[in-house]
Design an enzyme around this catalytic site. Sequence first.
Site, mmCIF file in Angstrom:
data_model
loop_
_atom_site.group_PDB
_atom_site.id
_atom_site.type_symbol
_atom_site.label_atom_id
_atom_site.label_comp_id
_atom_site.label_asym_id
_atom_site.label_seq_id
_atom_site.Cartn_x
_atom_site.Cartn_y
_atom_site.Cartn_z
ATOM 1 N N ARG A 225 -1.940 19.556 6.497
ATOM 2 C CA ARG A 225 -0.743 18.817 6.908
ATOM 3 C C ARG A 225 0.253 19.664 7.708
ATOM 4 O O ARG A 225 0.771 19.203 8.733
ATOM 5 C CB ARG A 225 -0.049 18.191 5.699
ATOM 6 C CG ARG A 225 -0.854 17.079 5.016
ATOM 7 C CD ARG A 225 -0.029 16.349 3.960
ATOM 8 N NE ARG A 225 0.971 15.508 4.599
ATOM 9 C CZ ARG A 225 2.276 15.759 4.576
ATOM 10 N NH1 ARG A 225 2.743 16.820 3.941
ATOM 11 N NH2 ARG A 225 3.107 14.935 5.175
ATOM 12 N N TYR B 224 -3.189 13.562 0.834
ATOM 13 C CA TYR B 224 -3.722 14.109 2.082
ATOM 14 C C TYR B 224 -3.854 15.629 2.011
ATOM 15 O O TYR B 224 -3.707 16.319 3.016
ATOM 16 C CB TYR B 224 -2.855 13.670 3.276
ATOM 17 C CG TYR B 224 -2.699 12.183 3.338
ATOM 18 C CD1 TYR B 224 -3.743 11.370 3.762
ATOM 19 C CD2 TYR B 224 -1.527 11.572 2.915
ATOM 20 C CE1 TYR B 224 -3.621 9.990 3.782
ATOM 21 C CE2 TYR B 224 -1.392 10.187 2.930
ATOM 22 C CZ TYR B 224 -2.448 9.402 3.360
ATOM 23 O OH TYR B 224 -2.328 8.041 3.368
ATOM 24 N N CYS C 84 -9.057 31.767 11.107
ATOM 25 C CA CYS C 84 -8.962 32.447 12.396
ATOM 26 C C CYS C 84 -8.337 31.530 13.444
ATOM 27 O O CYS C 84 -8.972 31.124 14.417
ATOM 28 C CB CYS C 84 -10.352 32.910 12.842
ATOM 29 S SG CYS C 84 -10.333 33.951 14.305
ATOM 30 N N GLU C 85 -7.079 31.174 13.224
ATOM 31 C CA GLU C 85 -6.318 30.320 14.126
ATOM 32 C C GLU C 85 -4.857 30.733 14.041
ATOM 33 O O GLU C 85 -4.316 30.935 12.939
ATOM 34 C CB GLU C 85 -6.435 28.842 13.728
ATOM 35 C CG GLU C 85 -7.820 28.257 13.797
ATOM 36 C CD GLU C 85 -8.244 27.848 15.195
ATOM 37 O OE1 GLU C 85 -7.384 27.903 16.109
ATOM 38 O OE2 GLU C 85 -9.413 27.489 15.370
ATOM 39 N N GLU D 71 0.864 -1.182 0.000
ATOM 40 C CA GLU D 71 0.000 0.000 0.000
ATOM 41 C C GLU D 71 0.905 1.238 0.000
ATOM 42 O O GLU D 71 1.221 1.778 1.053
ATOM 43 C CB GLU D 71 -0.895 0.002 1.241
ATOM 44 C CG GLU D 71 -1.765 -1.239 1.383
ATOM 45 C CD GLU D 71 -2.366 -1.358 2.775
ATOM 46 O OE1 GLU D 71 -2.544 -0.304 3.446
ATOM 47 O OE2 GLU D 71 -2.634 -2.478 3.206
ATOM 48 N N PRO D 72 1.338 1.694 -1.175
ATOM 49 C CA PRO D 72 2.318 2.783 -1.223
ATOM 50 C C PRO D 72 1.807 4.136 -0.776
ATOM 51 O O PRO D 72 2.586 5.081 -0.640
ATOM 52 C CB PRO D 72 2.751 2.801 -2.692
ATOM 53 C CG PRO D 72 1.640 2.144 -3.432
ATOM 54 C CD PRO D 72 1.065 1.128 -2.502
ATOM 55 N N GLY D 73 0.500 4.268 -0.557
ATOM 56 C CA GLY D 73 -0.034 5.488 0.038
ATOM 57 C C GLY D 73 0.279 6.741 -0.741
ATOM 58 O O GLY D 73 0.002 6.841 -1.938
ATOM 59 N N ARG D 74 0.918 7.710 -0.062
ATOM 60 C CA ARG D 74 1.163 9.021 -0.654
ATOM 61 C C ARG D 74 2.049 8.956 -1.892
ATOM 62 O O ARG D 74 2.039 9.877 -2.710
ATOM 63 C CB ARG D 74 1.826 9.928 0.380
ATOM 64 C CG ARG D 74 3.295 9.687 0.588
ATOM 65 C CD ARG D 74 3.919 10.540 1.672
ATOM 66 N NE ARG D 74 3.384 10.201 2.963
ATOM 67 C CZ ARG D 74 2.682 11.064 3.730
ATOM 68 N NH1 ARG D 74 2.489 12.299 3.324
ATOM 69 N NH2 ARG D 74 2.205 10.678 4.889
ATOM 70 N N TYR E 59 0.699 18.114 11.318
ATOM 71 C CA TYR E 59 1.878 17.274 11.467
ATOM 72 C C TYR E 59 3.193 18.054 11.473
ATOM 73 O O TYR E 59 4.263 17.451 11.465
ATOM 74 C CB TYR E 59 1.962 16.261 10.321
ATOM 75 C CG TYR E 59 0.773 15.367 10.144
ATOM 76 C CD1 TYR E 59 0.319 14.548 11.180
ATOM 77 C CD2 TYR E 59 0.088 15.304 8.931
ATOM 78 C CE1 TYR E 59 -0.757 13.709 11.002
ATOM 79 C CE2 TYR E 59 -0.992 14.466 8.747
ATOM 80 C CZ TYR E 59 -1.419 13.670 9.790
ATOM 81 O OH TYR E 59 -2.496 12.842 9.614
#
Length: 414
Positions: free
Chosen positions: A310, A373, A344-345, A271-274, A314
């Site tokens: 992200r 993602y 607003c953060e 499952e190579p994902g990204r 992260y």
Amino acid sequence: MTFFFSVAENFYKDTNPAELVGKFGSPLYVYNEDIFRRRCREMASLVPYENFKATYSIKANANLILLRIAREEGLHADAMSPGEIYILEKAGFSPDEIFYISNNVSDEEMLYAIERGIPTSVDSLSQLERYGRLAPGGSVAVRFNPGVGAGHHHKVVTAGKATKFGINLDKADDVRELLKKYRLRLSGINQHIGSLFMTGSKYLEGIKSVLEVASGFEGLEFVDFGGGFGIPYRKQEGQARLELEKFGADFAGILNEWTDGYGSRIMFRIEPGRYVSAESCILLGTVHAKKNNFDRIYIGTDLGFNVLVRPAMYDSHHDIEVYRNGVIVGDGETETVNITGNICESGDIMAAERTLPVIYEEDIIGIMDAGAYGYSMSSNYNNRLRPAEVLIKSDSSVILIRRRDTLEDLARNF
């Protein structure tokens, strides 16, 4: 420092960031079909073993058009929810091309996969018991925790001693008891050690651990080794790629040795994902403000963390390019700035204290490697609209593959 790698890749082909933003709006996710297909092919051919399959991780990017391309390139898919199964079916994936990797799910959700004949994995003894009650006499896969984890942030490590995922290897006998209790056949074993590894050593270590457990179960159809394959997010600093040729050869050596002892050339999956989608995309946004707060320069853009979460979630790094009048701003005068969004953060920062070419209002910012993602984790926080997605095709034409949200969309479900 250099800022030219996307141009060298000819990412935009016959168009440019200014034209794209002018036509489709800002922010904007821009994908390159050639890069996406290249990454699919690299994963599909990674291991020289005749019964090997790479699966596309829809959680990384769920765009329907990209899913269809991944399937054209021979990839299967892994899913984590009924919604992901539904979209994969819309993209043309058949039940035998989908692997449902469940995590803490209800009877209703588990039945959604069972009733469609989709191979299903469970990752706890209680979920294995649930599966047995729902489908006695059926086939099931089990996710084991090999005790080895890897990842760029503790939130993406999915194996080891501090994660919710998988069944500990020392619980294999408990698995056997539940299989016997519900007359279940163990069709496969799977694992996932984490995300964004850039060397293959820990992954290969995890492979050996799972294969050791697999040796104790007869009649397996497959073993899924998971993924977390990394990409070089720091290309501008010269970060090297994951070395695929040697990794694939070492991988094949382990598989061939194990199958010789097991007596069957079963299927192996990854499952190579990204890895497949990340580098195929640049996220474009527009600069609307610039100011000095005490000793810091803030570049205010429409790239809030509702668009790309992200960095906020992260502390992830994304290389950045600056465009003016459709052309990349290269070597020359630089300054250290903070690229911020419109949310607003205080944590709404895409890049902190980053040295970049001098930036002005109306410049376009390119967030590199945003295809994994990115949109899939976007939201309407602050009632902001999610952006459009476009694809630069191999023939250089540009097509809209997801429209931008409208204000009416915000009220659609009330």
